[in-house]
Every structure is written in C-alpha cells, then in structure tokens.
Design a protein around this motif. Structure first.
Motif, PDB file in Angstrom:
ATOM      1  N   ARG A  40       0.817  -1.217   0.000  1.00  0.00           N
ATOM      2  CA  ARG A  40       0.000   0.000   0.000  1.00  0.00           C
ATOM      3  C   ARG A  40       0.846   1.261   0.000  1.00  0.00           C
ATOM      4  O   ARG A  40       0.363   2.342  -0.348  1.00  0.00           O
ATOM      5  N   ASP A  44       1.421   4.565  -7.436  1.00  0.00           N
ATOM      6  CA  ASP A  44       0.522   3.895  -8.373  1.00  0.00           C
ATOM      7  C   ASP A  44       1.270   3.138  -9.468  1.00  0.00           C
ATOM      8  O   ASP A  44       0.891   2.021  -9.835  1.00  0.00           O
ATOM      9  N   LEU A  47       2.826  -0.022  -7.964  1.00  0.00           N
ATOM     10  CA  LEU A  47       1.785  -0.985  -7.602  1.00  0.00           C
ATOM     11  C   LEU A  47       1.191  -1.628  -8.851  1.00  0.00           C
ATOM     12  O   LEU A  47       0.927  -2.838  -8.878  1.00  0.00           O
ATOM     13  N   LEU A  73      -6.846   0.967  -9.090  1.00  0.00           N
ATOM     14  CA  LEU A  73      -5.768   0.892  -8.087  1.00  0.00           C
ATOM     15  C   LEU A  73      -6.168   1.402  -6.706  1.00  0.00           C
ATOM     16  O   LEU A  73      -5.895   0.728  -5.700  1.00  0.00           O
ATOM     17  N   ARG A  77      -6.089  -1.154  -3.612  1.00  0.00           N
ATOM     18  CA  ARG A  77      -5.051  -0.867  -2.622  1.00  0.00           C
ATOM     19  C   ARG A  77      -5.558  -1.017  -1.183  1.00  0.00           C
ATOM     20  O   ARG A  77      -4.817  -1.425  -0.287  1.00  0.00           O
TER      21      ARG A  77
END
Length: 201
Positions: A40, A44, A47, A73, A77
């Motif tokens: 987390r 972005d 991830l 996302l 997340r």
C-alpha cells in the motif's frame, strides 16, 4: 516500537550482537500484514507493475497499464495484503450474477431489502435506465449521484433506503468500494477483458 523498515533502515539497524539462540517466532498473519503495508506504500506506477502480471494471469487485465486497472488501483489498494488479493476484488467488480445474489441472499442487508420490496423497485429502475442508456451515460460522465437523485424522487426513496439496494443491484454486494468508481472500472474494462455484471447477466 518500529515495525516497518526500508531495506536501508534494516541494514543500518541490523547487528549480529542482537542475534540470540532463542528460536525465531514465525507469524504468518503478521508477515502478510507487513507485506500489505509495503504494497500500500507503493506509488501507483509501482503498484500497477506488481499487480499487472497477477491480474493478467487470471484474465482480468492485459497489463498493469490497462485503463481499468489504473482506475481500480485506489480500490484494490485498500485491503491488499498479498498481490493475489487484487484478483478477488477485481473479479468481484467485473463479474457477478444478480440472480445468484438474490438466490443466495445470506447477507442480512440483502434479505432486508428483498423483504421490504426496495430491491425490486431499484432493480426495475436501474434496468430501465440501463436499457435506455442513461445509466451508462451517468457512469461515463461521473454523474451516478445525479441519476440516483432522480431514481430516489421517482421511487420516493432516500438515504440508506435508496443507497443500499442500489449498491446490491449494481455491485452484487452490500458493502465494498465506492459504487460509482466500481462501475467506472467495469465500463473501462468492457472490450478489454471479459465482463459479466448483474444487469447484463
């Protein structure tokens, strides 16, 4: 006591003097929690790089750069502990059967809305708006709240009496990420991956 470290911080904090003969305690739940903290914390782009191959392996995306993945996302997340957790959430967003939701209504909120008749009223209203294109337009324009306001006036429903059956009808669940954002993910995914949600099922 600090629990989350970067590689650099671990390198600085590590010392052979602190190693004891006592056996280490391996806590899998704590390890998953810690992994989730690191996931987390990624931006972005990073991830998406992590989740892309996982989602692709399940046919939920072609890569992490797919537009529906980028929009999803923030929703994915929220509850990540392992990268694989994203597949369950994305699957729930992109594919559910409204008939199955009703047939297996173990959720107390779903049962309540079925008994009150609110679920059928909202389902009929949403089906009509799906058929005439106004639901799709509202999703594309980010104006789901405006559409819901009109539906509420038409059905004389408001507050939880409107929003709960709407969530169940449009997502198959009585809780979860923002409904409008979920539907935006669905609209962007159509044509890119297999999508089968309640109103199309």
């Amino acid at each position: 006591e600090k629990e989350i470290y970067t590689v650099e911080e671990l390198s600085e904090a590590f010392s052979l003097d602190r190693i004891t003969k006592s056996p280490a305690i391996f806590d899998l739940d704590k390890l998953k929690w810690m992994n989730g903290q690191h996931l987390r914390a990624l931006d972005d782009s990073a991830l998406a790089d992590v989740l892309g191959p996982v989602l692709s392996s399940k046919g939920l995306a072609s890569s992490g750069s797919d537009e529906h993945v980028v929009v999803a996302l923030p929703l994915l997340r929220e509850k990540l502990e392992l990268a694989e957790d994203a597949t369950d959430e994305m699957s729930a967003m992109l594919g559910y059967s409204f008939e199955d939701t009703i047939a297996n209504a173990s959720d107390k909120n779903c049962q309540k809305e079925l008994e009150s008749g609110g679920l059928k009223k909202v389902a009929d209203a949403m089906l009509a708006r799906h058929a005439d294109g106004s639901l799709g337009a509202a999703i594309s324009e980010g104006n789901l709240k405006g559409l819901l306001k009109d539906v509420g006036k038409e059905l004389e429903l408001k507050g939880k009496g409107l929003f709960m059956p709407t969530r169940i009808v449009l997502t198959g669940r009585s809780s979860g990420p923002d409904v409008g954002e979920q539907l935006r993910v669905v609209s962007l995914a159509e044509g890119a991956v297999d999508v089968c949600v309640g109103l199309d099922a």
